[in-house]
Design a protein around this motif. Structure first.
Motif, PDB file in Angstrom:
ATOM      1  N   GLU A 189       0.816  -1.216   0.000  1.00  0.00           N
ATOM      2  CA  GLU A 189       0.000   0.000   0.000  1.00  0.00           C
ATOM      3  C   GLU A 189       0.851   1.267   0.000  1.00  0.00           C
ATOM      4  O   GLU A 189       0.381   2.333  -0.429  1.00  0.00           O
ATOM      5  N   ALA A 192       1.071   2.420  -3.585  1.00  0.00           N
ATOM      6  CA  ALA A 192      -0.233   2.302  -4.236  1.00  0.00           C
ATOM      7  C   ALA A 192      -0.269   2.986  -5.595  1.00  0.00           C
ATOM      8  O   ALA A 192      -0.821   2.443  -6.565  1.00  0.00           O
ATOM      9  N   SER A 196      -0.649   0.657  -8.854  1.00  0.00           N
ATOM     10  CA  SER A 196      -1.919   0.814  -9.566  1.00  0.00           C
ATOM     11  C   SER A 196      -1.682   1.183 -11.025  1.00  0.00           C
ATOM     12  O   SER A 196      -2.358   0.671 -11.927  1.00  0.00           O
ATOM     13  N   HIS A 199      -0.579  -1.944 -12.897  1.00  0.00           N
ATOM     14  CA  HIS A 199      -1.687  -2.878 -13.087  1.00  0.00           C
ATOM     15  C   HIS A 199      -2.653  -2.383 -14.161  1.00  0.00           C
ATOM     16  O   HIS A 199      -3.120  -3.153 -15.007  1.00  0.00           O
ATOM     17  N   GLN A 200      -2.953  -1.118 -14.133  1.00  0.00           N
ATOM     18  CA  GLN A 200      -3.978  -0.570 -15.022  1.00  0.00           C
ATOM     19  C   GLN A 200      -3.479  -0.318 -16.440  1.00  0.00           C
ATOM     20  O   GLN A 200      -4.282  -0.272 -17.384  1.00  0.00           O
ATOM     21  N   THR A 219      -2.862  -7.626  -4.192  1.00  0.00           N
ATOM     22  CA  THR A 219      -3.397  -6.814  -5.274  1.00  0.00           C
ATOM     23  C   THR A 219      -2.530  -5.592  -5.541  1.00  0.00           C
ATOM     24  O   THR A 219      -1.986  -4.979  -4.616  1.00  0.00           O
ATOM     25  N   ASP A 221      -3.932  -3.278  -7.751  1.00  0.00           N
ATOM     26  CA  ASP A 221      -4.945  -2.301  -8.158  1.00  0.00           C
ATOM     27  C   ASP A 221      -5.514  -1.630  -6.912  1.00  0.00           C
ATOM     28  O   ASP A 221      -6.606  -1.946  -6.448  1.00  0.00           O
ATOM     29  N   LEU A 222      -4.756  -0.683  -6.383  1.00  0.00           N
ATOM     30  CA  LEU A 222      -5.049  -0.103  -5.071  1.00  0.00           C
ATOM     31  C   LEU A 222      -5.721   1.267  -5.129  1.00  0.00           C
ATOM     32  O   LEU A 222      -6.145   1.784  -4.099  1.00  0.00           O
ATOM     33  N   MET A 223      -5.808   1.847  -6.319  1.00  0.00           N
ATOM     34  CA  MET A 223      -6.405   3.172  -6.470  1.00  0.00           C
ATOM     35  C   MET A 223      -7.294   3.188  -7.704  1.00  0.00           C
ATOM     36  O   MET A 223      -7.004   2.508  -8.692  1.00  0.00           O
ATOM     37  N   SER A 225      -8.698   4.376 -11.241  1.00  0.00           N
ATOM     38  CA  SER A 225      -7.917   4.876 -12.365  1.00  0.00           C
ATOM     39  C   SER A 225      -7.932   6.394 -12.468  1.00  0.00           C
ATOM     40  O   SER A 225      -6.935   7.015 -12.850  1.00  0.00           O
ATOM     41  N   VAL A 228      -5.126   8.060 -10.570  1.00  0.00           N
ATOM     42  CA  VAL A 228      -3.748   7.705 -10.882  1.00  0.00           C
ATOM     43  C   VAL A 228      -3.179   8.682 -11.897  1.00  0.00           C
ATOM     44  O   VAL A 228      -3.602   8.708 -13.058  1.00  0.00           O
TER      45      VAL A 228
END
Length: 292
Positions: A189, A192, A196, A199-200, A219, A221-223, A225, A228
């Motif tokens: 975290e 993050a 994120s 991942h995105q 994971t 994908d903490l935030m 889109s 970000v």
């Protein structure tokens, strides 16, 4: 586990180097910039010296936890050292034998060697089997244990590590490279924004898709889109991971916390065919840019 380098621009413009003519003595040198050169370890003594450099960085600098016997010997050692090739960067101005000149190292493991030697190091964190099965006709190579002494964390040193890995990949007709890239600390975290973004935007999918093992998957994908910011995410990225991304790398699904090395790892996946033409031109399609 990899060590990140201090310069966020390690893979961008570097002043051209003057290449030197090799002799029979140094015909196996893969690259040379000034007084630094890169080649594979030639002897067990050189591998031992590389393990000592890793100990200085991973344990003394980063407080990694390793086996008691390795602690007593002041060496970072594991079973893969016996089967991997060890890429070295040496400072030839240091007096003494080659073992005393090693300032950086990278560990290289080809798929054909891994098959007969217990698999890849990364398989303890990421489920590589589906990827390898889907790409059965391709030759993979794992990069790991990237390590450079603090005073040598410069563009030149990193250029030579990449030069050596690229030359090695070409020699062995490697189709794709992969390895763990590390964020400092064991709390995903705290990263993050960067995780994120990866991942995105850069998740390896379809035929290149790969996931962390379910029991270790954290994971990324903490935030949402919309929260970000790409520029800020890249600024928060460890330099080595950012360097891989510039080359055209993708990221596996899920992060893994490595408590022993106190890092949060992601899997870097880099098909040779996806490497940016800019960098193939820079290093040379025949790895000749910094060749000795």
């Amino acid at each position: 586990m990899t060590v990140e380098f201090a310069d966020p621009n390690v893979l961008v413009e570097v002043a051209p180097a003057t290449c030197q003519v090799s002799t029979r003595k140094d015909a196996d040198v893969l690259g040379r910039i000034g007084h630094l050169e890169t080649r594979l370890a030639r002897t067990n003594a050189e591998i031992d010296a590389a393990q000592a450099v890793r100990y200085r960085v991973f344990v003394e600098e980063m407080s990694a936890q390793i086996a008691p016997d390795a602690m007593r010997r002041k060496r970072d050692i594991d079973a893969w050292d016996m089967v991997c090739d060890h890429l070295l960067v040496l400072d030839t101005t240091i007096e003494g034998d080659a073992e005393e000149q090693i300032v950086g190292t990278y560990r290289l493991l080809r798929q054909d060697v891994a098959k007969g030697s217990g698999g890849f190091y990364s398989q303890s964190e990421f489920d590589l089997e589906p990827l390898l099965a889907r790409q059965a006709e391709k030759r993979f190579m794992e990069l790991g244990r990237s390590c450079v002494l603090p005073q040598y964390r410069t563009k030149r040193t990193v250029e030579l590590l990449w030069q050596g890995a690229w030359a090695y990949a070409l020699k062995h007709r490697v189709d794709a490279m992969f390895g763990c890239g590390s964020f400092g600390g064991v709390v995903p975290e705290e990263h993050a924004l960067a995780l994120s973004f990866l991942h995105q935007n850069l998740l390896a999918r379809d035929e290149w898709g790969v996931r962390a093992h379910a029991d270790r998957h954290r994971t990324m994908d903490l935030m949402p889109s919309e929260a970000v910011n790409a520029r800020k995410a890249l600024a928060a990225m460890p330099p080595l991971i950012k360097g891989y991304l510039r080359l055209g790398a993708m990221i596996g699904d899920g992060a893994v916390v490595d408590h022993a090395f106190r890092t949060t790892d992601v899997l870097i996946v880099l098909p040779i065919g996806k490497i940016s033409g800019r960098y193939i031109n820079y290093y040379g399609a025949d790895a000749g840019r910094f060749a000795s």
